[in-house]
Design a protein around this motif. Structure first.
Motif, mmCIF file in Angstrom:
data_model
loop_
_atom_site.group_PDB
_atom_site.id
_atom_site.type_symbol
_atom_site.label_atom_id
_atom_site.label_comp_id
_atom_site.label_asym_id
_atom_site.label_seq_id
_atom_site.Cartn_x
_atom_site.Cartn_y
_atom_site.Cartn_z
ATOM 1 N N LEU A 1 -40.952 16.054 -89.151
ATOM 2 C CA LEU A 1 -40.534 16.628 -87.929
ATOM 3 C C LEU A 1 -39.197 15.913 -87.452
ATOM 4 O O LEU A 1 -38.573 16.401 -86.424
ATOM 5 C CB LEU A 1 -41.513 16.909 -86.778
ATOM 6 C CG LEU A 1 -42.799 17.806 -87.228
ATOM 7 C CD1 LEU A 1 -43.755 17.681 -86.035
ATOM 8 C CD2 LEU A 1 -42.377 18.995 -87.600
ATOM 9 N N LEU A 2 -39.311 14.657 -87.634
ATOM 10 C CA LEU A 2 -38.230 13.844 -86.953
ATOM 11 C C LEU A 2 -37.531 12.820 -88.135
ATOM 12 O O LEU A 2 -38.467 12.342 -88.839
ATOM 13 C CB LEU A 2 -38.930 12.930 -85.934
ATOM 14 C CG LEU A 2 -38.093 11.930 -84.786
ATOM 15 C CD1 LEU A 2 -37.106 13.017 -84.216
ATOM 16 C CD2 LEU A 2 -39.014 11.320 -84.087
ATOM 17 N N GLU A 3 -36.604 12.553 -88.147
ATOM 18 C CA GLU A 3 -35.794 11.898 -89.148
ATOM 19 C C GLU A 3 -35.451 10.453 -88.396
ATOM 20 O O GLU A 3 -34.688 10.557 -87.585
ATOM 21 C CB GLU A 3 -34.713 12.493 -89.743
ATOM 22 C CG GLU A 3 -35.277 13.571 -90.565
ATOM 23 C CD GLU A 3 -34.146 14.343 -91.246
ATOM 24 O OE1 GLU A 3 -32.900 13.743 -91.365
ATOM 25 O OE2 GLU A 3 -34.207 15.271 -91.894
ATOM 26 N N ALA A 4 -35.467 9.578 -89.320
ATOM 27 C CA ALA A 4 -34.813 8.256 -88.820
ATOM 28 C C ALA A 4 -34.369 7.494 -89.925
ATOM 29 O O ALA A 4 -34.808 7.617 -91.021
ATOM 30 C CB ALA A 4 -35.875 7.243 -88.095
ATOM 31 N N ASP A 5 -33.076 6.589 -89.504
ATOM 32 C CA ASP A 5 -32.387 5.871 -90.760
ATOM 33 C C ASP A 5 -33.273 4.574 -90.602
ATOM 34 O O ASP A 5 -33.849 4.341 -89.672
ATOM 35 C CB ASP A 5 -31.126 5.890 -90.337
ATOM 36 C CG ASP A 5 -30.377 7.199 -90.809
ATOM 37 O OD1 ASP A 5 -30.719 7.829 -91.507
ATOM 38 O OD2 ASP A 5 -29.341 7.603 -89.850
ATOM 39 N N ARG A 6 -32.934 3.740 -91.732
ATOM 40 C CA ARG A 6 -33.694 2.295 -91.627
ATOM 41 C C ARG A 6 -32.552 1.455 -91.557
ATOM 42 O O ARG A 6 -31.406 1.476 -92.485
ATOM 43 C CB ARG A 6 -34.351 2.093 -92.788
ATOM 44 C CG ARG A 6 -35.781 2.859 -92.752
ATOM 45 C CD ARG A 6 -36.760 2.309 -91.790
ATOM 46 N NE ARG A 6 -37.894 3.186 -91.937
ATOM 47 C CZ ARG A 6 -39.148 2.558 -91.492
ATOM 48 N NH1 ARG A 6 -39.248 1.575 -90.801
ATOM 49 N NH2 ARG A 6 -40.196 3.289 -91.432
ATOM 50 N N TYR B 1 -36.003 -1.720 -89.261
ATOM 51 C CA TYR B 1 -36.447 -0.928 -87.928
ATOM 52 C C TYR B 1 -35.915 0.510 -88.153
ATOM 53 O O TYR B 1 -34.762 0.678 -88.853
ATOM 54 C CB TYR B 1 -35.646 -1.434 -86.676
ATOM 55 C CG TYR B 1 -36.001 -3.001 -86.460
ATOM 56 C CD1 TYR B 1 -37.608 -3.330 -86.905
ATOM 57 C CD2 TYR B 1 -35.401 -4.067 -85.982
ATOM 58 C CE1 TYR B 1 -38.246 -4.525 -86.437
ATOM 59 C CE2 TYR B 1 -36.059 -5.198 -85.387
ATOM 60 C CZ TYR B 1 -37.435 -5.556 -85.837
ATOM 61 O OH TYR B 1 -37.799 -6.550 -85.594
ATOM 62 N N ARG B 2 -36.601 1.373 -87.667
ATOM 63 C CA ARG B 2 -36.046 2.786 -87.649
ATOM 64 C C ARG B 2 -35.001 2.846 -86.285
ATOM 65 O O ARG B 2 -34.853 2.366 -85.427
ATOM 66 C CB ARG B 2 -37.242 3.719 -87.128
ATOM 67 C CG ARG B 2 -38.454 3.850 -88.041
ATOM 68 C CD ARG B 2 -39.761 4.634 -87.026
ATOM 69 N NE ARG B 2 -40.824 4.902 -88.100
ATOM 70 C CZ ARG B 2 -41.658 4.239 -88.426
ATOM 71 N NH1 ARG B 2 -41.683 2.908 -87.821
ATOM 72 N NH2 ARG B 2 -42.498 4.524 -89.203
ATOM 73 N N GLU B 3 -33.878 3.672 -86.874
ATOM 74 C CA GLU B 3 -32.718 3.924 -86.198
ATOM 75 C C GLU B 3 -32.577 5.409 -85.806
ATOM 76 O O GLU B 3 -32.507 6.125 -87.012
ATOM 77 C CB GLU B 3 -31.445 3.275 -86.750
ATOM 78 C CG GLU B 3 -31.506 1.913 -86.812
ATOM 79 C CD GLU B 3 -31.411 1.141 -85.264
ATOM 80 O OE1 GLU B 3 -30.640 1.566 -84.616
ATOM 81 O OE2 GLU B 3 -31.771 -0.040 -85.475
ATOM 82 N N TYR B 4 -32.691 5.882 -84.807
ATOM 83 C CA TYR B 4 -32.442 7.298 -84.491
ATOM 84 C C TYR B 4 -31.315 7.763 -83.675
ATOM 85 O O TYR B 4 -30.503 6.783 -83.052
ATOM 86 C CB TYR B 4 -33.533 7.761 -83.583
ATOM 87 C CG TYR B 4 -35.009 7.669 -83.895
ATOM 88 C CD1 TYR B 4 -35.709 8.652 -84.577
ATOM 89 C CD2 TYR B 4 -35.805 6.377 -83.592
ATOM 90 C CE1 TYR B 4 -36.794 8.579 -85.219
ATOM 91 C CE2 TYR B 4 -37.052 6.097 -84.303
ATOM 92 C CZ TYR B 4 -37.686 7.378 -84.894
ATOM 93 O OH TYR B 4 -38.994 7.200 -85.388
ATOM 94 N N ASP B 5 -30.589 8.686 -84.067
ATOM 95 C CA ASP B 5 -29.368 9.242 -83.340
ATOM 96 C C ASP B 5 -29.801 9.822 -82.208
ATOM 97 O O ASP B 5 -30.845 10.291 -81.741
ATOM 98 C CB ASP B 5 -28.448 9.939 -84.380
ATOM 99 C CG ASP B 5 -29.128 11.298 -84.837
ATOM 100 O OD1 ASP B 5 -29.913 11.773 -84.283
ATOM 101 O OD2 ASP B 5 -28.584 11.814 -85.925
ATOM 102 N N GLU B 6 -28.781 10.190 -81.375
ATOM 103 C CA GLU B 6 -28.973 10.846 -80.076
ATOM 104 C C GLU B 6 -29.496 12.053 -80.234
ATOM 105 O O GLU B 6 -30.403 12.402 -79.146
ATOM 106 C CB GLU B 6 -27.535 10.998 -79.480
ATOM 107 C CG GLU B 6 -27.700 11.411 -77.797
ATOM 108 C CD GLU B 6 -28.147 10.603 -77.128
ATOM 109 O OE1 GLU B 6 -28.590 10.754 -75.892
ATOM 110 O OE2 GLU B 6 -28.065 9.183 -77.226
ATOM 111 N N SER B 7 -29.361 12.953 -81.044
ATOM 112 C CA SER B 7 -30.187 14.317 -81.350
ATOM 113 C C SER B 7 -31.618 13.904 -81.382
ATOM 114 O O SER B 7 -32.379 15.031 -81.294
ATOM 115 C CB SER B 7 -29.586 14.959 -82.488
ATOM 116 O OG SER B 7 -30.007 14.026 -83.858
#
Length: 135
Positions: free
Chosen positions: A25-30, A35-41
């Motif tokens: 449901l949610l995506e994160a880059d590493r 560490y998980r990195e999320y964008d503003e969206s």
């Protein structure tokens, strides 16, 4: 942003955010540090997920409708597949509510019958007997 910041901005615990990610449901880059990195969206996405969960949709249902979601509330377009999925969930909720209503009516009947009989129990119960009665 890291998961802690996303948690603070959305009011959703980090373990729930990890669950959303595991459910697709949610995506994160590493980052290079892992560490998980999320964008503003991600902030909007988490708010959409929370609203849809509040409507009683399962994570599987949400995965299906989320690509169509627009805005925080979110608005969902009336495409036939999406409507079919939401109607199916509504039927399941109606069935659960009917089963709960039947259970409630039966329990009310037992309580009323017990109250008509009176307060004496047979055999008499003591405190050790009450501890064994399921809540």
């Amino acid at each position: 942003m890291r998961i802690g910041e996303l948690s603070r901005r959305t009011g959703v615990h980090t373990h729930q955010l990890r669950y959303y990610e595991a459910q697709g449901l949610l995506e994160a880059d590493r980052g290079a540090n892992g560490y998980r990195e999320y964008d503003e969206s991600a902030v909007l996405r988490v708010k959409q997920i929370r609203h849809l969960l509040g409507a009683g949709l399962s994570s599987e249902d949400i995965a299906y409708v989320l690509p169509c979601a627009v805005g925080e509330a979110p608005a969902l377009p009336g495409c036939p597949e999406l409507l079919a999925a939401m109607r199916s969930r509504l039927r399941r909720l109606d069935d659960q509510m009917a089963r709960l209503a039947r259970s409630r009516d039966a329990l009310t009947g037992y309580i009323e019958a017990a109250e008509r009989v009176g307060g004496e129990s047979y055999p008499p119960l003591d405190d050790t007997d009450l501890a064994a009665v399921p809540a």
